[in-house]
Scaffold this active site. Sequence first.
Site, mmCIF file in Angstrom:
data_model
loop_
_atom_site.group_PDB
_atom_site.id
_atom_site.type_symbol
_atom_site.label_atom_id
_atom_site.label_comp_id
_atom_site.label_asym_id
_atom_site.label_seq_id
_atom_site.Cartn_x
_atom_site.Cartn_y
_atom_site.Cartn_z
ATOM 1 N N TRP A 1 0.836 -1.203 0.000
ATOM 2 C CA TRP A 1 0.000 0.000 0.000
ATOM 3 C C TRP A 1 0.872 1.255 0.000
ATOM 4 C CZ3 TRP A 1 -4.031 1.372 4.393
ATOM 5 C CH2 TRP A 1 -4.792 2.465 3.988
ATOM 6 N N ASP B 1 1.483 -8.405 -1.706
ATOM 7 C CA ASP B 1 0.084 -7.989 -1.786
ATOM 8 C C ASP B 1 -0.022 -6.565 -2.304
ATOM 9 O OD1 ASP B 1 -2.895 -8.388 -0.651
ATOM 10 O OD2 ASP B 1 -2.208 -6.375 -0.116
ATOM 11 N N TYR C 1 -4.287 1.133 -5.155
ATOM 12 C CA TYR C 1 -3.088 1.704 -4.550
ATOM 13 C C TYR C 1 -2.398 2.592 -5.584
ATOM 14 C CZ TYR C 1 -3.619 -1.960 -0.960
ATOM 15 O OH TYR C 1 -4.088 -2.793 0.031
ATOM 16 N N TYR D 1 -4.330 -7.213 7.535
ATOM 17 C CA TYR D 1 -3.573 -6.023 7.128
ATOM 18 C C TYR D 1 -3.515 -5.032 8.287
ATOM 19 C CZ TYR D 1 -8.156 -3.785 5.922
ATOM 20 O OH TYR D 1 -9.434 -3.264 5.936
ATOM 21 N N GLY D 2 -2.624 -4.058 8.162
ATOM 22 C CA GLY D 2 -2.444 -3.087 9.240
ATOM 23 C C GLY D 2 -1.784 -3.693 10.461
#
Length: 347
Positions: free
Chosen positions: A21, A52, A57, A211-212
């Site tokens: 990202w 990923d 993005y 994610y994150g």
Amino acid sequence: MEQRTFGDTDLVTSAIGFGTWEMSTTMYGDIDVDDASRAVNAAIDAGITLMDTAEVYGPYHSERLLAKALGERRDEIVLVTKVGFRWEPKDPNADPVLTDNKGNDGTHDNIIKCAEGCLQRLETDCIDLLLMHWPDHDTPIAETIGAFEELKQAGKIRHYGVSNYSVAMMEEANRHGKIATNQVGYHLYDQRMDAEVLPWCGANGVGFMGYGTLGFGLLTGAFSEETTFPEDDWRSDGNMFGVPQFQGEPLQNAVRATRRLAEFADGYGKSVAQLAIAWALGNPAVTVSLVGMRNERELAENIAAADWRLSDDERATIAAILEEEGVPSHLDTPQLLGNPRRRRPAD
């Protein structure tokens, strides 16, 4: 690097995945593109086998940069990307910008069109895992899954899955096909998925991509109570994923908790980022924890967390720190799945 299997599929990857990202160059503040490209290759050398990305993005920037960074090493990794938005650029000869995003669109024709675009930008004949990025509440899930099945039968994708889907949505998806995974936010400061989504995935042979993992930067130790974010950084509004931790009192609480977690991790010769990764991977229902790695230094730090196994007592100590500093697990907060702010307008 530990290898994990996506549910009951034949898809196997490293437990830590490389999230790109940050390589969007338009949504996460400044980033050195050359450093990020070098980190991609170093990650592969270190045993990370999942990359990923997503069409949104940038849009498109991350996919193109990742393809360039991978070069001839494409076949050494599991390539994941995400589709499901409708783009209407004001200039048909130019790349879209975020303002050209007209919302979630899981219609058959749009999924096919978006997937073809991803294949071109990623310079590959087949995507290992293609995800529907956010649910489209205006389109039957059966239609969306039908498009993914068509792509799979055509050999353009190996597996497909979803992202930010609730249990009910996943159950509906599996009535019309077989999803390999659900990708949803999951980290120490947002444990909402422990309530329903993670247990369901574990019980139904569906992988889980979190994610994150580093709390979108909160769990790196880089923030203070006075931290602010530039306008081109999504964290500037602080509430994209329903967890308002980048403004006011929630930010101050998280910063204090992170300091204490850093002290706890230091007792083991580890960083707070490594603790965050180890915590997420400690859940057996988690297949992959995605981590952004902007340079080789961050890569080395993240890799070193893969083999840290937290005991039940250590996890209990971590939970106590969060409670004492006023950082809830968010199990009482409604799951923000489906991103209602991105509903597709009527045609």
